[in-house]
Design a protein around this motif. Sequence first.
Motif, short mmCIF file in Angstrom:
data_model
loop_
_atom_site.label_atom_id
_atom_site.label_comp_id
_atom_site.label_asym_id
_atom_site.label_seq_id
_atom_site.Cartn_x
_atom_site.Cartn_y
_atom_site.Cartn_z
N HIS A 24 0.20 -5.75 3.29
CA HIS A 24 -0.72 -5.50 2.17
C HIS A 24 -1.33 -6.79 1.63
CE1 HIS A 24 1.14 -1.63 2.53
NE2 HIS A 24 2.31 -2.09 2.17
N GLN B 125 -1.82 6.89 -4.98
CA GLN B 125 -0.58 6.52 -5.66
C GLN B 125 0.33 5.69 -4.75
OE1 GLN B 125 0.74 10.46 -6.87
NE2 GLN B 125 0.10 10.09 -8.99
N LYS B 126 0.35 6.05 -3.48
CA LYS B 126 1.12 5.28 -2.50
C LYS B 126 0.54 3.87 -2.37
CE LYS B 126 2.63 5.26 2.33
NZ LYS B 126 2.52 5.95 3.64
N VAL C 153 -1.21 2.17 -4.60
CA VAL C 153 -0.92 1.42 -5.83
C VAL C 153 0.50 0.86 -5.79
CG1 VAL C 153 -0.54 1.67 -8.32
CG2 VAL C 153 -2.58 2.66 -7.26
N GLN C 154 1.43 1.69 -5.32
CA GLN C 154 2.83 1.25 -5.24
C GLN C 154 3.01 0.15 -4.19
OE1 GLN C 154 5.55 4.36 -4.15
NE2 GLN C 154 7.35 3.22 -4.81
N GLU C 155 2.39 0.32 -3.03
CA GLU C 155 2.54 -0.65 -1.95
C GLU C 155 1.95 -2.01 -2.32
OE1 GLU C 155 2.51 2.33 1.94
OE2 GLU C 155 0.64 1.43 1.23
N GLY D 51 1.80 -3.13 -5.32
CA GLY D 51 2.49 -3.61 -6.51
C GLY D 51 1.59 -3.73 -7.73
N GLN E 149 -0.07 -2.69 -11.38
CA GLN E 149 0.39 -2.15 -12.65
C GLN E 149 -0.79 -1.58 -13.42
OE1 GLN E 149 3.70 -2.13 -13.31
NE2 GLN E 149 4.04 -3.21 -11.36
N THR F 9 -3.37 4.56 -13.27
CA THR F 9 -2.96 5.96 -13.30
C THR F 9 -3.99 6.80 -12.54
OG1 THR F 9 -2.02 5.62 -15.51
CG2 THR F 9 -2.32 7.89 -14.78
#
Length: 332
Positions: free
Chosen positions: A220, A283-284, A286-288, A290, A292, A295
Motif C-alpha cells: 500500500h 472500507q477495506k 481505508v483500513q489497509e 491506515g 483515520q 466514514t
Amino acid sequence: MFELVLTRKVLEKIVFEKRPFSDALTEVFSSENLASSQLSLVRSLSSCTLHHYRLLFHHVDRYFPMLTIEEKLYLMIAVGNNVFIKRIAANTIFDALRHFLKNAHVSELDIETFCEASQAGSPLINPELKPNSPEYLELKFNTPAWLIKMWTKHFGFPNTLKILNANCKPVVQACRVNTQRTTVEELTKTYPSLTPGPIPHTVIYEGRTPLKKERFFQEHLLFTQRLAVTEIINQINFDNVHGQLLIVESRPQALYLEVPILTKGRISLNVVTNSIERKLAMQKGVQEFGLQRVTVYEGTAENMVTQISQPQDMVLVVPQCSKFDLIRSLPD
C-alpha cells in the motif's frame, strides 16, 4: 484450427452474450485442458480482433456479406493474426481459411482472391472511402463514426484526430503515491519499474508483472489513480475545510484514499457510494492504508441526508462519465 475455434467462442460470448473480456476467457478456458502457450495465443487473438473489430469486419464483409456473423468472426480472427500479431504462420492460417471457406461453399476463385487481399501489408480499408472521413476513421481507429462526428463538431477535426491517436497508444498505468509512508523519489530509486509521473505525487508503472502482484502495491505504498484526477485534487485549496468534507461517487474512484492522504488526515471525510460491494471495498482500503477519520456510507445523493445530517464544508462529486477513453483498453 483449434485455437481459432476457441477464440471464436470467446468472441461469441462477448458479442452475443455481452460478457466482459476476462469473463469470456475464463468461461471458455474452464471447459478446455489447454497448455499455457494455447492460453496465451487465444488471449492474444481475442484481444487483437477486438482492438481492430470494425476494420476486420469491414474487410471480411466486403468479400463475403452472405456469411453469418459466426463465420465472419472466424475469418476476422485469421486476418487479424496475419496483418497484426502474426502469432501463427501465414501458411498455416491460409490453409485453415481455405478449408473453412470451402466448407462454407465459397468458390475457389473467391477464396484465393480473399487470401490474396488478407496478407500482411495489404490495405484492408475500401479504397473508395474518402481518407479522414468519419467512416474511414471509424475503421482506422476502431471508434464509432457517430462519436467521431460528435467530437469533430465540439472540438474540431485537429483535436479529434489527437484524441483518436491517443486512444491507439498503450494505456499509461498511473499511480498516486501514498505520501504518508513514502515519496516519489524513494519509490523510483528502490523500484526500477516505477518512473516519476508528470504530476506531483504520481509515478508511472512500466513493469511487465501485473501491478497488483508488485510488493509496493501489496504494501500500500501507492494506488492506481488517473493523472487528471490527481492534478485536479492538487489544485483544490483544502485550507478552508475545518470541519467535514463530503465525497459522493456514482462510479468507482480513489478520492477516498487521495484526499485524506493529501490533507494528512486533518479533515473528517464522509464518503457516499451507491453499492454495498463498493462500500465494503472502500472500507477495506481505508483500513489497509491506515487512514483515520474516514466514514463510508451506502446511499445516493437523494437519500444521503438521512445518513449525514451535519453541515459539510465542501462537497466533491464523482459523476458518471462517457468512459470513451476506455475504448483503447476495453474494446469489448
